[in-house]
Design a protein around this motif. Structure first.
Motif, mmCIF file in Angstrom:
data_model
loop_
_atom_site.group_PDB
_atom_site.id
_atom_site.type_symbol
_atom_site.label_atom_id
_atom_site.label_comp_id
_atom_site.label_asym_id
_atom_site.label_seq_id
_atom_site.Cartn_x
_atom_site.Cartn_y
_atom_site.Cartn_z
ATOM 1 N N PHE A 60 -32.569 33.201 -11.105
ATOM 2 C CA PHE A 60 -32.635 34.561 -10.567
ATOM 3 C C PHE A 60 -32.127 35.580 -11.594
ATOM 4 C CE2 PHE A 60 -31.884 31.934 -6.693
ATOM 5 C CZ PHE A 60 -33.059 32.236 -6.024
ATOM 6 N N MET A 61 -32.498 36.834 -11.362
ATOM 7 C CA MET A 61 -31.923 37.967 -12.096
ATOM 8 C C MET A 61 -31.325 38.943 -11.084
ATOM 9 S SD MET A 61 -34.690 38.781 -15.131
ATOM 10 C CE MET A 61 -33.627 40.089 -15.766
ATOM 11 N N PRO A 62 -30.178 38.625 -10.500
ATOM 12 C CA PRO A 62 -29.595 39.487 -9.468
ATOM 13 C C PRO A 62 -29.260 40.875 -10.009
ATOM 14 C CG PRO A 62 -28.597 37.307 -9.435
ATOM 15 C CD PRO A 62 -29.396 37.398 -10.693
ATOM 16 N N GLY A 105 -23.301 37.507 5.667
ATOM 17 C CA GLY A 105 -24.431 37.051 4.863
ATOM 18 C C GLY A 105 -24.688 38.018 3.721
ATOM 19 N N LEU A 106 -25.249 37.516 2.639
ATOM 20 C CA LEU A 106 -25.420 38.295 1.424
ATOM 21 C C LEU A 106 -26.891 38.508 1.090
ATOM 22 C CD1 LEU A 106 -23.957 39.536 -1.099
ATOM 23 C CD2 LEU A 106 -24.327 37.329 -2.215
ATOM 24 N N TYR A 107 -27.315 39.779 1.026
ATOM 25 C CA TYR A 107 -28.639 40.130 0.516
ATOM 26 C C TYR A 107 -28.519 40.462 -0.972
ATOM 27 C CZ TYR A 107 -30.280 40.804 5.351
ATOM 28 O OH TYR A 107 -30.629 40.623 6.662
ATOM 29 N N PHE A 108 -29.538 40.079 -1.755
ATOM 30 C CA PHE A 108 -29.553 40.514 -3.152
ATOM 31 C C PHE A 108 -30.987 40.687 -3.632
ATOM 32 C CE2 PHE A 108 -29.788 35.902 -3.699
ATOM 33 C CZ PHE A 108 -30.624 35.726 -4.792
ATOM 34 N N THR A 109 -31.150 41.551 -4.627
ATOM 35 C CA THR A 109 -32.463 41.794 -5.229
ATOM 36 C C THR A 109 -32.589 41.000 -6.520
ATOM 37 O OG1 THR A 109 -31.580 43.794 -6.315
ATOM 38 C CG2 THR A 109 -32.774 44.087 -4.245
ATOM 39 N N ASP A 110 -33.801 40.533 -6.776
ATOM 40 C CA ASP A 110 -34.122 39.752 -7.967
ATOM 41 C C ASP A 110 -34.982 40.624 -8.880
ATOM 42 O OD1 ASP A 110 -34.452 37.703 -9.754
ATOM 43 O OD2 ASP A 110 -35.856 36.560 -8.529
ATOM 44 N N PHE A 111 -34.425 41.006 -10.019
ATOM 45 C CA PHE A 111 -35.004 42.029 -10.895
ATOM 46 C C PHE A 111 -36.024 41.438 -11.865
ATOM 47 C CE2 PHE A 111 -34.541 45.217 -14.434
ATOM 48 C CZ PHE A 111 -34.837 46.358 -13.724
ATOM 49 N N LYS A 112 -36.917 40.617 -11.380
ATOM 50 C CA LYS A 112 -37.906 40.006 -12.262
ATOM 51 C C LYS A 112 -39.234 40.764 -12.191
ATOM 52 C CE LYS A 112 -37.832 35.552 -11.108
ATOM 53 N NZ LYS A 112 -36.749 35.195 -10.198
ATOM 54 N N LEU A 126 -42.290 41.803 -5.600
ATOM 55 C CA LEU A 126 -41.756 43.102 -5.996
ATOM 56 C C LEU A 126 -41.655 43.198 -7.517
ATOM 57 C CD1 LEU A 126 -38.862 43.478 -3.379
ATOM 58 C CD2 LEU A 126 -41.259 44.215 -3.191
ATOM 59 N N ALA A 127 -41.909 44.375 -8.047
ATOM 60 C CA ALA A 127 -41.827 44.608 -9.483
ATOM 61 C C ALA A 127 -40.454 45.165 -9.824
ATOM 62 C CB ALA A 127 -42.913 45.593 -9.919
ATOM 63 N N MET A 128 -39.570 44.287 -10.309
ATOM 64 C CA MET A 128 -38.214 44.677 -10.682
ATOM 65 C C MET A 128 -37.462 45.236 -9.477
ATOM 66 S SD MET A 128 -39.454 46.450 -14.240
ATOM 67 C CE MET A 128 -37.870 46.816 -14.969
ATOM 68 N N ALA A 129 -37.303 44.403 -8.447
ATOM 69 C CA ALA A 129 -36.554 44.806 -7.253
ATOM 70 C C ALA A 129 -35.162 45.245 -7.669
ATOM 71 C CB ALA A 129 -36.480 43.640 -6.268
#
Length: 339
Positions: A155-157, A167-174, A201-204
């Protein structure tokens, strides 16, 4: 007599209109000209010019270097935490404006911060060159670092937040604009595996959650989009529950925060401003950084709203323009949320 008067007025109006059109044609034929709305480094798009706005004021100068700042967030004691991305460190600024370094990373650049219910500080960190990242957790004083997600997970958090259940939400910046490989994930309490919530998604980038936990917001840095996601539960999107609420013009939506009224504040990287939306994703206001029209303080990445007041603090960088990295202050519509 009355008919002649009306006829005279009519022909006089036509003559004025003809003169006005001729003048316009003359201006156009001479070429385009910058006006008060289009001159400067970052003109505000036409659809957003009439929004009510305030201009933020300088609150604290973090460094004279053009470091990128990110991840602004408050703890329960009113301390402002944020990331110095360029120096790979997480900082804390007390209400008395005492600045200290909480932790320094050696391989990854910290970007997003979130506090767990137990007081630990979670850090989303990544490296754009190697295309890898991790989620780390430390005590609020920077001790006892743990790896929640390791670089080997792929991942790229970029940004992260906790819901009311822990609970933990995170975006993946790929990905990129033409190759949307990023996504949003959720890690349930006491679990280590990530559940996919929203793919493609494009670079969330930024992520925010309404006070009731039912509306999740996500920005796509690569395609300038704001997603509004209605949730049935932590990992289930409600029927007809996803929509692109807004398409930004120019560069580029970054991190964001929700307030107690359900409004959303999106920092726009490259434009030196924060755009504010109501709970339905309709723009209702904006916060401008000073000297933005002269090209300063444009790298606005993140913000935090004090959960006890409506004091908003935005972090910015001047890049190579000479004014360093600064925290600015403005008043928001409502109090912040403690996340």
């Amino acid at each position: 007599m009355k008919a002649n008067y009306i006829r005279t007025i009519y022909f006089f109006a036509l003559a004025l209109l003809s003169l006005n059109l001729s003048a316009q044609e003359t201006i156009v034929s001479e070429g385009l000209n910058y006006d008060e709305h289009t001159k400067g480094f970052v003109p505000i798009p036409a659809a957003e010019r009439l929004l009510q706005h305030v201009t933020a004021t300088a609150y604290y100068k973090v460094t004279n270097e053009g470091h990128v700042l990110e991840g602004a967030i408050f703890d329960k004691q009113g301390n402002l935490f944020f990331c110095d991305v360029s120096a790979r460190r997480v900082m804390r600024l007390t209400p008395d404006k005492e600045l200290s370094t909480i932790v320094t990373l050696h391989e990854l650049n910290p970007g997003g911060l979130a506090f767990h219910q137990d007081g630990r500080l979670f850090i989303a960190a990544l490296d754009l060159v190697s295309r890898r990242g991790a989620i780390l957790a430390v005590n609020s004083d920077g001790t006892e670092m743990q790896r929640i997600i390791t670089p080997e997970a792929g991942f790229m958090p970029n940004d992260l937040l906790f819901d009311q259940h822990g609970g933990l939400y995170f975006t993946d910046f790929k990905g990129q604009s033409t190759d949307p490989q990023g996504a949003v994930y959720y890690i349930a309490p006491n679990r280590s595996t990530a559940t996919l919530i929203l793919p493609g998604l494009a670079m969330a980038n930024g992520i925010a959650l309404s006070a009731d936990g039912k509306t999740l917001w996500v920005t796509e840095f690569g395609r300038n989009l704001l997603h509004r996601i209605l949730l049935s539960d932590a990992t289930t999107i409600a029927p007809i529950g996803t929509a692109v609420a807004y398409h930004f013009t120019g560069p580029a939506p970054d991190s964001m925060r929700a307030d107690a009224d359900g409004n959303l504040y999106v920092a726009i990287y490259g434009q030196g401003r924060i755009l504010v939306f109501n709970p339905d994703g309709i723009p209702i206001g904006q916060i401008l950084y000073p000297e933005r029209t002269a090209g300063h303080h444009l790298l606005s990445t993140s913000l935090a709203i004090n959960p006890e007041t409506n004091d908003l603090y935005g972090v910015t960088s001047d890049g190579d323009k000479g004014n360093g990295a600064t925290i600015f202050h403005a008043k928001s519509f409502a109090k912040g949320l403690l996340r």
